[in-house]
Design an enzyme around this catalytic site. Structure first.
Site, short mmCIF file in Angstrom:
data_model
loop_
_atom_site.label_atom_id
_atom_site.label_comp_id
_atom_site.label_asym_id
_atom_site.label_seq_id
_atom_site.Cartn_x
_atom_site.Cartn_y
_atom_site.Cartn_z
N GLU A 1 -2.16 -7.85 -8.33
CA GLU A 1 -2.80 -6.88 -9.24
C GLU A 1 -2.32 -5.45 -8.97
O GLU A 1 -2.60 -4.55 -9.75
CB GLU A 1 -4.33 -6.97 -9.12
CG GLU A 1 -4.96 -6.26 -7.93
CD GLU A 1 -4.77 -6.97 -6.58
OE1 GLU A 1 -4.05 -8.00 -6.52
OE2 GLU A 1 -5.33 -6.48 -5.58
N HIS B 1 -0.97 -9.17 -3.15
CA HIS B 1 -1.84 -8.54 -4.17
C HIS B 1 -1.09 -8.38 -5.50
O HIS B 1 -0.56 -7.30 -5.76
CB HIS B 1 -2.29 -7.16 -3.67
CG HIS B 1 -3.42 -7.22 -2.69
ND1 HIS B 1 -4.72 -6.96 -3.02
CD2 HIS B 1 -3.42 -7.53 -1.37
CE1 HIS B 1 -5.49 -7.08 -1.96
NE2 HIS B 1 -4.73 -7.42 -0.93
N CYS C 1 -4.93 -13.15 -1.50
CA CYS C 1 -5.18 -12.58 -0.18
C CYS C 1 -6.52 -13.08 0.38
O CYS C 1 -6.62 -14.27 0.68
CB CYS C 1 -5.08 -11.06 -0.24
SG CYS C 1 -4.70 -10.35 1.37
N1 GLN Z 1 -7.38 -9.60 6.21
C1 GLN Z 1 -8.28 -9.80 5.11
C2 GLN Z 1 -9.23 -10.96 5.36
O1 GLN Z 1 -9.14 -11.61 6.32
C3 GLN Z 1 -7.55 -10.03 3.81
C4 GLN Z 1 -6.84 -8.78 3.38
C5 GLN Z 1 -6.71 -8.62 1.91
O2 GLN Z 1 -7.35 -9.31 1.11
N2 GLN Z 1 -5.89 -7.67 1.53
O3 GLN Z 1 -10.08 -11.18 4.57
#
Ligand code: GLN
Length: 187
Positions: A172, A170, A76
């Site tokens: 995890e 995610h 992410c």
């Molecule tokens: N939207 C977040 C970002 O731009 C990422 C979201 C996340 O890691 N769950 O960093």
């Protein structure tokens, strides 16, 4: 195995790695970078993590290790931080360019900030992988040496290039440890 712990979802990654028999080290300082052989860059907020990479002094030694080929798994916000190009980023956020992809932040829009999906993952045995997307990015440009391992309608969400693996979701947050195991196998 290090888990970058400046901000975001580090603890659950450390739990997953520990459950697989790895020794997980929470990384917060330049000295920590010297002690690891691979790194998980967790989800969180990429703009905040980018800022903390500078104030902690971790950015330069980490950039050097990544250039030297240290394996990394970005999830992410971690995917955003390992990418080459970031669309819809903040002007002052910087990424490492460890994998030749372009990613779009918050690609699924605010009304769908969060969703879950079962993904078919290339080469992963044991059936679909349940994935949790939280204000997730999507890959919208894939470089020549980048393998797409899973995608949703909006685009690729799991990619690998050499020692670098990245995903939009995610891993995890589910009890399925197969992606962490895949990363550990390559280390
Ligand atoms: N939207 C977040 C970002 O731009 C990422 C979201 C996340 O890691 N769950 O960093």
């Amino acid at each position: 195995m290090g888990v970058l712990a400046l901000q975001g979802a580090a603890a659950r990654h450390a739990d997953a790695l520990t459950a697989l028999g790895a020794e997980a080290v929470l990384v917060r300082t330049p000295e920590d970078i010297a002690s690891i052989d691979a790194l998980v860059v967790p989800g969180g907020e990429s703009t905040t993590i980018s800022h903390l990479l500078d104030t902690s002094g971790v950015r330069a030694p980490l950039a050097e290790r990544l250039e030297g080929g240290m394996p990394a798994f970005g999830t992410c916000a971690g995917m955003i931080l390992l990418a080459t190009d970031v669309l819809d980023g903040r002007d002052d956020q910087r990424s490492f360019g460890a994998i030749d992809i372009g990613v779009r932040r918050n690609a699924f829009g605010r009304q769908r900030d969060s969703f879950e999906a079962d993904l078919e993952v290339a080469g992963l045995e044991g059936g679909p992988l349940h994935a949790v997307f939280i204000r997730a990015p999507v890959v919208d440009r894939v470089g020549g040496d980048v393998e797409v391992l899973a995608e949703v309608e909006a685009g690729p969400v799991l990619c690998r290039s050499g020692a670098i693996m990245v995903c939009s979701f995610h891993p995890e947050l589910v009890n399925d440890r197969r992606l962490h195991a895949t990363f550990l196998e390559g280390v």
